[in-house]
Write a protein that holds these residues in place. Structure first.
Motif, PDB file in Angstrom:
ATOM      1  N   ASP A  19     -24.231 -14.083 -43.483  1.00 18.41           N
ATOM      2  CA  ASP A  19     -23.192 -14.571 -42.569  1.00 18.41           C
ATOM      3  C   ASP A  19     -22.178 -13.483 -42.242  1.00 18.41           C
ATOM      4  OD1 ASP A  19     -24.378 -17.044 -42.524  1.00 18.41           O
ATOM      5  OD2 ASP A  19     -23.087 -17.885 -44.104  1.00 18.41           O
ATOM      6  N   ALA A  20     -21.774 -12.718 -43.263  1.00 18.85           N
ATOM      7  CA  ALA A  20     -20.773 -11.666 -43.053  1.00 18.85           C
ATOM      8  C   ALA A  20     -21.316 -10.556 -42.153  1.00 18.85           C
ATOM      9  CB  ALA A  20     -20.333 -11.085 -44.401  1.00 18.85           C
ATOM     10  N   ILE A  21     -22.540 -10.089 -42.463  1.00 14.93           N
ATOM     11  CA  ILE A  21     -23.128  -9.016 -41.662  1.00 14.93           C
ATOM     12  C   ILE A  21     -23.415  -9.506 -40.248  1.00 14.93           C
ATOM     13  CG2 ILE A  21     -25.140  -7.509 -41.405  1.00 14.93           C
ATOM     14  CD1 ILE A  21     -25.279  -7.321 -44.434  1.00 14.93           C
ATOM     15  N   ASN A  22     -23.883 -10.743 -40.118  1.00 17.09           N
ATOM     16  CA  ASN A  22     -24.166 -11.285 -38.789  1.00 17.09           C
ATOM     17  C   ASN A  22     -22.893 -11.397 -37.954  1.00 17.09           C
ATOM     18  OD1 ASN A  22     -26.127 -12.187 -36.975  1.00 17.09           O
ATOM     19  ND2 ASN A  22     -25.680 -14.327 -37.418  1.00 17.09           N
ATOM     20  N   SER A  23     -21.775 -11.709 -38.601  1.00 22.74           N
ATOM     21  CA  SER A  23     -20.494 -11.775 -37.879  1.00 22.74           C
ATOM     22  C   SER A  23     -20.082 -10.398 -37.371  1.00 22.74           C
ATOM     23  CB  SER A  23     -19.404 -12.344 -38.804  1.00 22.74           C
ATOM     24  OG  SER A  23     -19.713 -13.667 -39.205  1.00 22.74           O
ATOM     25  N   LEU A  65     -21.819   4.661 -34.328  1.00 25.69           N
ATOM     26  CA  LEU A  65     -21.147   3.444 -34.765  1.00 25.69           C
ATOM     27  C   LEU A  65     -20.981   2.424 -33.637  1.00 25.69           C
ATOM     28  CD1 LEU A  65     -18.385   4.888 -37.133  1.00 25.69           C
ATOM     29  CD2 LEU A  65     -20.619   3.940 -37.719  1.00 25.69           C
ATOM     30  N   VAL A  66     -21.286   2.827 -32.411  1.00 25.54           N
ATOM     31  CA  VAL A  66     -21.187   1.897 -31.286  1.00 25.54           C
ATOM     32  C   VAL A  66     -22.558   1.337 -30.898  1.00 25.54           C
ATOM     33  CG1 VAL A  66     -20.676   1.771 -28.814  1.00 25.54           C
ATOM     34  CG2 VAL A  66     -19.053   2.860 -30.347  1.00 25.54           C
ATOM     35  N   LEU A  67     -23.621   2.126 -31.095  1.00 19.00           N
ATOM     36  CA  LEU A  67     -24.939   1.755 -30.571  1.00 19.00           C
ATOM     37  C   LEU A  67     -25.864   1.097 -31.586  1.00 19.00           C
ATOM     38  CD1 LEU A  67     -25.671   4.990 -28.465  1.00 19.00           C
ATOM     39  CD2 LEU A  67     -24.790   2.799 -27.647  1.00 19.00           C
ATOM     40  N   TRP A  68     -25.394   0.764 -32.771  1.00 21.22           N
ATOM     41  CA  TRP A  68     -26.279   0.241 -33.808  1.00 21.22           C
ATOM     42  C   TRP A  68     -26.498  -1.270 -33.733  1.00 21.22           C
ATOM     43  CZ3 TRP A  68     -24.593  -3.507 -37.213  1.00 21.22           C
ATOM     44  CH2 TRP A  68     -23.207  -3.724 -37.249  1.00 21.22           C
ATOM     45  N   ALA A  69     -25.571  -2.012 -33.140  1.00 23.30           N
ATOM     46  CA  ALA A  69     -25.531  -3.472 -33.326  1.00 23.30           C
ATOM     47  C   ALA A  69     -26.727  -4.192 -32.706  1.00 23.30           C
ATOM     48  CB  ALA A  69     -24.225  -4.024 -32.758  1.00 23.30           C
ATOM     49  N   ASN A  71     -22.219  -9.536 -34.403  1.00 27.21           N
ATOM     50  CA  ASN A  71     -21.788 -10.275 -33.212  1.00 27.21           C
ATOM     51  C   ASN A  71     -20.528  -9.672 -32.594  1.00 27.21           C
ATOM     52  OD1 ASN A  71     -23.889 -12.135 -33.367  1.00 27.21           O
ATOM     53  ND2 ASN A  71     -22.746 -13.522 -34.688  1.00 27.21           N
ATOM     54  N   ILE A  72     -19.619  -9.202 -33.448  1.00 26.48           N
ATOM     55  CA  ILE A  72     -18.391  -8.575 -32.936  1.00 26.48           C
ATOM     56  C   ILE A  72     -18.725  -7.318 -32.152  1.00 26.48           C
ATOM     57  CG2 ILE A  72     -16.279  -7.358 -33.612  1.00 26.48           C
ATOM     58  CD1 ILE A  72     -16.072  -9.338 -35.967  1.00 26.48           C
ATOM     59  N   PHE A  73     -19.618  -6.476 -32.705  1.00 24.65           N
ATOM     60  CA  PHE A  73     -19.983  -5.235 -32.021  1.00 24.65           C
ATOM     61  C   PHE A  73     -20.811  -5.504 -30.773  1.00 24.65           C
ATOM     62  CE2 PHE A  73     -18.534  -3.134 -35.807  1.00 24.65           C
ATOM     63  CZ  PHE A  73     -18.186  -1.860 -35.386  1.00 24.65           C
ATOM     64  N   LEU A  74     -21.566  -6.607 -30.758  1.00 25.15           N
ATOM     65  CA  LEU A  74     -22.341  -6.943 -29.566  1.00 25.15           C
ATOM     66  C   LEU A  74     -21.439  -7.388 -28.417  1.00 25.15           C
ATOM     67  CD1 LEU A  74     -25.422  -8.854 -31.049  1.00 25.15           C
ATOM     68  CD2 LEU A  74     -25.417  -6.617 -29.941  1.00 25.15           C
ATOM     69  N   VAL A  75     -20.320  -8.018 -28.749  1.00 21.45           N
ATOM     70  CA  VAL A  75     -19.392  -8.488 -27.718  1.00 21.45           C
ATOM     71  C   VAL A  75     -18.646  -7.314 -27.090  1.00 21.45           C
ATOM     72  CG1 VAL A  75     -17.285  -9.827 -27.320  1.00 21.45           C
ATOM     73  CG2 VAL A  75     -19.128 -10.778 -28.702  1.00 21.45           C
ATOM     74  N   LEU A  76     -18.338  -6.290 -27.898  1.00 25.81           N
ATOM     75  CA  LEU A  76     -17.599  -5.137 -27.387  1.00 25.81           C
ATOM     76  C   LEU A  76     -18.469  -4.330 -26.423  1.00 25.81           C
ATOM     77  CD1 LEU A  76     -15.941  -3.907 -30.707  1.00 25.81           C
ATOM     78  CD2 LEU A  76     -14.844  -5.183 -28.865  1.00 25.81           C
ATOM     79  N   PRO A  77     -18.022  -4.076 -25.208  1.00 26.47           N
ATOM     80  CA  PRO A  77     -18.812  -3.257 -24.266  1.00 26.47           C
ATOM     81  C   PRO A  77     -18.824  -1.805 -24.734  1.00 26.47           C
ATOM     82  CG  PRO A  77     -16.665  -3.793 -23.332  1.00 26.47           C
ATOM     83  CD  PRO A  77     -16.761  -4.556 -24.610  1.00 26.47           C
ATOM     84  N   PRO A  78     -20.004  -1.230 -24.980  1.00 24.11           N
ATOM     85  CA  PRO A  78     -20.063   0.112 -25.585  1.00 24.11           C
ATOM     86  C   PRO A  78     -19.488   1.230 -24.716  1.00 24.11           C
ATOM     87  CG  PRO A  78     -22.253  -0.641 -24.938  1.00 24.11           C
ATOM     88  CD  PRO A  78     -21.339  -1.799 -24.773  1.00 24.11           C
TER      89      PRO A  78
END
Length: 312
Positions: free
Chosen positions: A114-118, A153-157, A121-128
């Motif tokens: 749950d923690a890692i998935n959250s 650190l931006v392109l891994w999610a 999800n946060i990094f997926l919402v941020l436009p790279p």
């Protein structure tokens, strides 16, 4: 007796795929140019010579010169090392983070998942791209390794989400349960059972992030937000745009570094397509089915290419 050279099965499959074969050929050409090009590009890519300014491509300057007399061929060849190194390092960092977090989340489950998935999800919402533009604007140092960390650190999610899904599908397979029942350690189960069955997806993730990092870094440098101290394809494009090269008719300052970047990306895209076809049984089955239908259609037509051909 001479021992036969053993080629891994996955290498044979890749070399047997037309797309990956062409992609590997393009990448091999780029790597050879990067490795041996500086021996032929003896000129300093940052050297100025007003006597040689604004020369079109010729025998003495294969890719022409800039309005300050710098040799574009030297800039493209020497800049390839910087661009490829940055893309390689950023892809490796991002893929490592995505693999570790994705597999850890899927295998652990519960609160860890749950923690890692959250976080994913946060990094997926941020436009790279806008995020990198903002980060690059505030960074005091824009060296190669600073940009590698920022890109990684931006392109891994997005790949972490895919790898987590695949690990979830493998977690309850019989071979994993058998390893757990045999008392194998968590490390042995993950690295001995899960990871080998995910290697094609991890390789595809690395190739995908590689060319995204190349394009993103070139875009940031083109906007003046990257490191302008060392020559690279993006930096060459930035100076061409800053000096209004196209408006002055110096098309070669844009075309050749852009073509080198585009050719590398095409090679990586073809390699990625080949990996997908080799590792995805559905794509292989679909390709085989189309091939079979084509042969059947040809046979039913009595060896004719098409009915209208004979009628004509």
């Amino acid at each position: 007796m001479r021992r036969k050279l053993h080629i891994p099965k996955w290498v044979g499959l890749l070399l047997g795929n037309p797309k990956s074969r062409v992609g590997l050929g393009i990448l091999l050409f780029i790597l050879l140019m990067t490795a041996f090009g500086p021996f032929f590009a003896a000129k300093d890519p940052n050297a100025f010579s007003l006597l040689d300014a604004r020369q079109s491509p010729s025998f003495h300057h294969l890719f022409g010169t800039t309005d300050q007399g710098s040799d574009v061929f030297s800039q493209v060849v020497v800049g390839a090392r910087e661009s490829l190194l940055l893309g390689f390092a950023a892809a490796t960092l991002a893929t490592a983070v995505a693999t570790v977090l994705g597999v850890l989340a899927a295998y652990s489950g519960g609160i860890v998942d749950d923690a890692i998935n959250s976080i994913i999800n946060i990094f997926l919402v941020l436009p790279p791209i806008p995020l990198l533009v903002v980060v690059s604007g505030f960074l005091k140092s824009r060296g190669t390794w600073t940009m590698v960390v920022a890109l990684g650190l931006v392109l891994w999610a997005f790949e972490a989400r895919i790898l987590r899904s695949q690990a979830l599908s493998l977690r309850n397979r019989d071979f994993v349960n058998a390893a757990k029942a045999a008392g194998e350690s968590t490390r042995r189960v993950i690295f001995g059972e899960l990871m080998p069955n995910m290697i094609s997806r991890i390789a595809a993730a690395w190739v995908l992030i590689f060319y995204i990092a190349l394009l993103t870094d070139a875009g940031l440098e083109f906007l003046g937000l990257g490191s302008l101290q060392k020559p690279s394809w993006g930096v060459t494009l930035y100076w061409a745009q800053t000096n209004s090269a196209v408006l002055q008719g110096e098309w070669w300052s844009f075309v050749f570094p852009g073509a080198a970047l585009a050719l590398t990306v095409i090679g990586l895209v073809l390699l990625l397509a080949g990996i997908d076809e080799v590792s995805n049984p559905r794509l292989r089955a679909e390709k085989t089915r189309h091939s079979f239908l084509s042969r059947m259609r040809f046979a039913l037509l009595g060896g004719r290419v098409a009915p209208h051909v004979e009628a004509s």
